[in-house]
Design a protein around this motif. Sequence first.
Motif, short mmCIF file in Angstrom:
data_model
loop_
_atom_site.label_atom_id
_atom_site.label_comp_id
_atom_site.label_asym_id
_atom_site.label_seq_id
_atom_site.Cartn_x
_atom_site.Cartn_y
_atom_site.Cartn_z
N ARG A 1 -37.52 -6.69 -0.04
CA ARG A 1 -36.24 -6.85 0.75
C ARG A 1 -36.04 -6.00 1.88
O ARG A 1 -35.06 -6.05 2.61
CB ARG A 1 -35.06 -6.88 -0.25
CG ARG A 1 -35.48 -7.82 -1.51
CD ARG A 1 -34.35 -7.77 -2.40
NE ARG A 1 -34.57 -8.65 -3.59
CZ ARG A 1 -33.82 -8.76 -4.50
NH1 ARG A 1 -32.80 -8.06 -4.77
NH2 ARG A 1 -34.04 -9.65 -5.29
N ARG A 2 -37.04 -5.16 2.09
CA ARG A 2 -36.75 -3.78 3.13
C ARG A 2 -38.20 -3.72 3.80
O ARG A 2 -39.16 -3.78 3.14
CB ARG A 2 -36.22 -2.93 2.51
CG ARG A 2 -34.75 -2.91 2.07
CD ARG A 2 -34.41 -1.45 1.34
NE ARG A 2 -33.21 -1.67 0.87
CZ ARG A 2 -32.43 -2.11 -0.17
NH1 ARG A 2 -33.47 -2.54 -1.19
NH2 ARG A 2 -31.08 -2.12 -0.44
N ASP B 1 -30.57 -8.13 4.57
CA ASP B 1 -29.28 -8.72 5.23
C ASP B 1 -29.37 -8.56 6.34
O ASP B 1 -28.24 -9.03 7.19
CB ASP B 1 -28.26 -8.22 4.37
CG ASP B 1 -28.15 -6.64 4.08
OD1 ASP B 1 -29.43 -5.97 4.30
OD2 ASP B 1 -27.22 -5.83 3.89
N ASP B 2 -30.06 -7.46 6.98
CA ASP B 2 -30.07 -7.27 8.68
C ASP B 2 -30.61 -8.54 9.41
O ASP B 2 -30.10 -8.76 10.06
CB ASP B 2 -30.78 -6.11 8.75
CG ASP B 2 -30.32 -4.69 8.36
OD1 ASP B 2 -28.86 -4.59 8.23
OD2 ASP B 2 -31.02 -3.99 7.94
N LEU C 1 -30.73 -11.59 7.83
CA LEU C 1 -29.81 -12.60 7.82
C LEU C 1 -28.61 -12.84 8.94
O LEU C 1 -28.31 -13.75 9.41
CB LEU C 1 -29.06 -12.76 6.44
CG LEU C 1 -30.07 -13.15 5.21
CD1 LEU C 1 -29.24 -13.10 4.00
CD2 LEU C 1 -30.27 -14.96 5.31
N ALA C 2 -28.29 -11.38 9.14
CA ALA C 2 -27.01 -11.17 10.04
C ALA C 2 -27.50 -11.46 11.50
O ALA C 2 -26.99 -12.26 12.33
CB ALA C 2 -26.57 -9.70 10.06
N SER D 1 -28.11 -15.36 11.71
CA SER D 1 -26.94 -16.05 11.80
C SER D 1 -26.22 -16.22 13.27
O SER D 1 -25.64 -17.04 13.55
CB SER D 1 -25.99 -15.78 10.78
OG SER D 1 -25.56 -14.66 10.75
#
Length: 171
Positions: free
Chosen positions: A103-104, A121-122, A124-125, A128
Amino acid sequence: MTVTIASLCEREVVGIPARASVREAAALMCEEHVGSLVVVNGDEPPGVVGILTDRDLALDVLGRDQPATQLRAGDLAKAPAVAVQASASLGEAVAAMEKAGVRRLLVVQEDGAVVGLVAADDLLAAISQELAGLARALHGGIQREKGERKVLARPAGVRPVFPAFGTAAMQ
């Protein structure tokens, strides 16, 4: 403009010596408000041993009831750290995460120097934001067409009206 992984590295990388206790690692994560640490050896300059995450602490220490007083950060660090070049694209980073099941990612320059750390999450941002830009482009295209194209006069006559979906096949 192509987004590179290096442009997503906004937070400072927090490192910890491999010989540090897992208690020290957890305390450092708390203090720095991060979910992962880059574990380094004692060399000069320090070399990356691996990455230690809050999930590693939860699953490998608490979940297995390991004696935290005996474990060191280097014992739990996922090694080797999965890394991508700073010039990698979002797609290349996603592929690297998928292939390694992580995940990293560590982000490095060609000479191996650490640029940063990127989490899922970076990505994904960033993805998006690109999708939102595409949605704006599509909406803008429709608005432009409305302004540039004149509507033709509709031919006189009966406008067909269709029954609710699902009923036409039954008639």
